[in-house]
Scaffold this motif. Structure first.
Motif, PDB file in Angstrom:
ATOM      1  N   ALA A  52     -18.899  20.086  -5.269  1.00 41.25           N
ATOM      2  CA  ALA A  52     -18.581  21.370  -4.678  1.00 41.25           C
ATOM      3  C   ALA A  52     -17.262  21.720  -4.394  1.00 41.25           C
ATOM      4  O   ALA A  52     -16.348  22.726  -4.252  1.00 41.25           O
ATOM      5  N   ARG A  53     -16.588  20.451  -3.805  1.00 40.85           N
ATOM      6  CA  ARG A  53     -15.483  20.438  -3.251  1.00 40.85           C
ATOM      7  C   ARG A  53     -14.395  20.293  -4.603  1.00 40.85           C
ATOM      8  O   ARG A  53     -13.265  20.971  -4.412  1.00 40.85           O
ATOM      9  N   GLY A  66      -9.555   5.905   3.050  1.00 41.30           N
ATOM     10  CA  GLY A  66      -9.476   5.461   4.332  1.00 41.30           C
ATOM     11  C   GLY A  66      -8.115   6.193   4.980  1.00 41.30           C
ATOM     12  O   GLY A  66      -7.637   6.897   4.458  1.00 41.30           O
ATOM     13  N   ASP A  67      -7.845   5.486   6.254  1.00 38.62           N
ATOM     14  CA  ASP A  67      -6.575   5.969   6.971  1.00 38.62           C
ATOM     15  C   ASP A  67      -5.425   5.234   6.809  1.00 38.62           C
ATOM     16  O   ASP A  67      -5.408   4.060   6.508  1.00 38.62           O
ATOM     17  N   PRO A 125       0.729  -1.128   0.047  1.00 38.22           N
ATOM     18  CA  PRO A 125       0.078  -0.085   0.002  1.00 38.22           C
ATOM     19  C   PRO A 125       0.876   1.219   0.000  1.00 38.22           C
ATOM     20  O   PRO A 125       1.919   1.438   0.348  1.00 38.22           O
ATOM     21  N   VAL A 126       0.306   2.375  -0.360  1.00 41.10           N
ATOM     22  CA  VAL A 126       0.978   3.584  -0.328  1.00 41.10           C
ATOM     23  C   VAL A 126       0.258   4.656   0.734  1.00 41.10           C
ATOM     24  O   VAL A 126      -1.011   4.680   0.608  1.00 41.10           O
ATOM     25  N   HIS A 127       1.059   5.167   1.517  1.00 42.66           N
ATOM     26  CA  HIS A 127       0.296   6.154   2.442  1.00 42.66           C
ATOM     27  C   HIS A 127      -0.133   7.235   1.759  1.00 42.66           C
ATOM     28  O   HIS A 127       0.285   7.989   0.600  1.00 42.66           O
ATOM     29  N   TRP A 128      -1.226   7.881   2.355  1.00 48.20           N
ATOM     30  CA  TRP A 128      -2.012   8.888   1.639  1.00 48.20           C
ATOM     31  C   TRP A 128      -0.946  10.123   1.158  1.00 48.20           C
ATOM     32  O   TRP A 128      -0.901  10.787   0.271  1.00 48.20           O
ATOM     33  N   ARG A 129      -0.025  10.679   2.297  1.00 54.18           N
ATOM     34  CA  ARG A 129       0.678  11.881   2.001  1.00 54.18           C
ATOM     35  C   ARG A 129       1.695  11.464   1.031  1.00 54.18           C
ATOM     36  O   ARG A 129       2.171  12.331   0.050  1.00 54.18           O
ATOM     37  N   ASP A 152      -7.279  15.919  -1.614  1.00 53.29           N
ATOM     38  CA  ASP A 152      -7.459  16.257  -0.117  1.00 53.29           C
ATOM     39  C   ASP A 152      -8.786  16.630   0.126  1.00 53.29           C
ATOM     40  O   ASP A 152      -9.431  16.465   1.239  1.00 53.29           O
ATOM     41  N   ALA A 153      -9.134  17.617  -0.842  1.00 52.59           N
ATOM     42  CA  ALA A 153     -10.572  18.270  -0.585  1.00 52.59           C
ATOM     43  C   ALA A 153     -11.864  17.014  -0.614  1.00 52.59           C
ATOM     44  O   ALA A 153     -12.620  17.224   0.343  1.00 52.59           O
ATOM     45  N   LEU A 154     -11.639  16.127  -1.460  1.00 51.57           N
ATOM     46  CA  LEU A 154     -12.699  15.070  -1.506  1.00 51.57           C
ATOM     47  C   LEU A 154     -12.433  14.021  -0.047  1.00 51.57           C
ATOM     48  O   LEU A 154     -13.606  13.686   0.483  1.00 51.57           O
TER      49      LEU A 154
END
Length: 416
Positions: free
Chosen positions: A360-361, A217-218, A190-194, A301-303
């Motif tokens: 809208a995001r 997810g986190d 897996p790849v972390h979000w940041r 990030d907005a989503l």
């Protein structure tokens, strides 16, 4: 052949309002139907999740018209011309047998060529255009039943390719092709979000075609990006991608194409689903949104701020890239894009209620919706996103003054 029963889209969530569906077996039959009907619209393989292909008149399904594949090799390049109702999965092996290949395919090989190019359907690849970008010519039936041809030398060509069925019935399509090639698929994660956000462009440039998957997810759930699928023409690939290891993958089966690093024909690696399979039972709805590639991290990030509302209805979101083109109604018109494709559970009402906030995001990033998928954007919002829309409306008025090919979708969303 004529069908008088109500027709549904692939997922069973859209009921077409057409009085009937005609399924001719020849182009002469198709032309005769168009000439006698006051309202008619082309119908592909019904993989749209809205009413883009609907009409109050007659729907015309050309999937039973023979492919009649014609290869034209010239010093300027090789093209193939084929019936618009042909499914990609049916013609791809035939092209390979001729030593030829398409530049890309969608995840589903079961969709028709004509329907895919009319709605801007695509695969993935930072340097690759949508399926529509391969078009070099179209043959269309006009309202009087005559056939006209539009080629890449016509000034209206960029407005004609991605036409949403509003310019006539496309009967044959000419596509640019290239020499056949082989490729492999490998999974990383897996790849972390940041990490993903910091390296999104690099990750999507790691292969010929790259797709990533998330449920927003986190990281402590195993990585916000669960898998990155890299499709490469190279025989050898690295063992990690931005620190994420290469996963074992697996051989192809009835559900998906091989992800074990084995080399295979392009037509069995570019799609996610095997040509001979049924990819699912339609237990889903879809929306897809395109933002300029430079805004990929900010848009994601907005989503992610909507994750609590997204996750109960989400199967998975697939992240892709596409190269810019000059087609007037293309989501990639004038800019390379980052594609955020949601495969939702079959909760159409809940998804419809969520989409206004989701879109809208994406509004600050000029998010464009996929023409064939669910969206809440109205005509004013769409007009602000497509600078060539006035030119397309004028083209429709010239090509179809009596509105034979008009649709409620075209009127509501395009003002055409």
């Amino acid at each position: 052949m004529r069908s008088t029963t109500s027709e549904l889209n692939w997922s069973g969530t859209v009921t077409y309002t057409a009085s009937r569906v005609e399924r001719p077996t020849s182009l002469d039959q198709a032309a005769a139907i168009v000439a006698r009907e006051p309202r008619v619209h082309g119908l592909g393989t019904r993989h749209s999740f809205n009413d883009v292909a609907d009409t109050p008149g007659v729907l015309l399904d050309l999937t039973q018209v023979p492919t009649d594949l014609v290869v034209d090799r010239t010093p300027e390049g090789t093209t193939v011309t084929l019936g618009a109702g042909t499914r990609y999965g049916d013609v791809a092996p035939a092209l390979d047998a001729e030593g030829l290949a398409l530049h890309n395919m969608g995840s589903l090989p079961h969709i028709s060529v004509g329907g895919a190019i009319a709605t801007g359907t695509h695969g993935s690849g930072t340097t690759l255009g949508s399926l529509s970008s391969a078009v070099r010519g179209l043959e269309l039936i006009s309202a009087d039943g005559t056939t006209r041809t539009v080629t890449s030398t016509d000034p209206d060509f960029p407005g004609t390719v991605l036409h949403l069925g509003l310019l006539g019935i496309v009967t044959r399509v000419t596509l640019a092709v290239e020499p056949s090639y082989r490729m492999r698929q490998d999974s990383y994660g897996p790849v972390h979000w940041r990490t993903f956000l910091d390296h999104a462009a690099e990750i999507h440039a790691a292969g010929y075609s790259v797709c990533a998957y998330t449920r927003f997810g986190d990281d402590d759930e195993g990585g916000a990006i669960g898998e990155v699928l890299v499709k490469s023409r190279a025989e050898h690939v690295p063992d990690d991608l931005v620190g994420a290891p290469r996963l074992p993958g697996g051989p192809g089966d009835e559900h998906r194409t091989a992800r074990d690093g084995s080399m295979g024909p392009w037509w069995d690696r570019l799609p996610h689903f095997p040509i001979g399979s049924v990819p699912s039972h339609g237990s889903e709805v879809q929306s897809e949104h395109f933002v300029p590639l430079r805004h990929a991290a900010a848009a994601l990030d907005a989503l992610r701020g909507l994750a609590d509302r997204i996750q109960p209805h989400l199967h998975v979101a697939e992240l892709r890239t596409m190269a810019a083109d000059d087609l007037w109604l293309s989501p990639t018109q004038g800019q390379d894009v980052f594609c955020i494709a949601f495969t939702w559970k079959k909760h159409p009402e809940a998804v419809a209620a969520l989409l206004p906030d989701l879109e809208a995001r994406l509004a600050p990033f000029d998010g464009r919706p996929h023409w064939g998928k669910m969206s809440s954007l109205d005509g004013d919002a769409v007009a602000a996103l497509y600078p060539r829309l006035p030119a397309f409306r004028a083209l429709v008025a010239r090509a179809d003054p009596d509105r034979t090919f008009a649709s409620a979708f075209g009127e509501r969303v395009l003002g055409s």
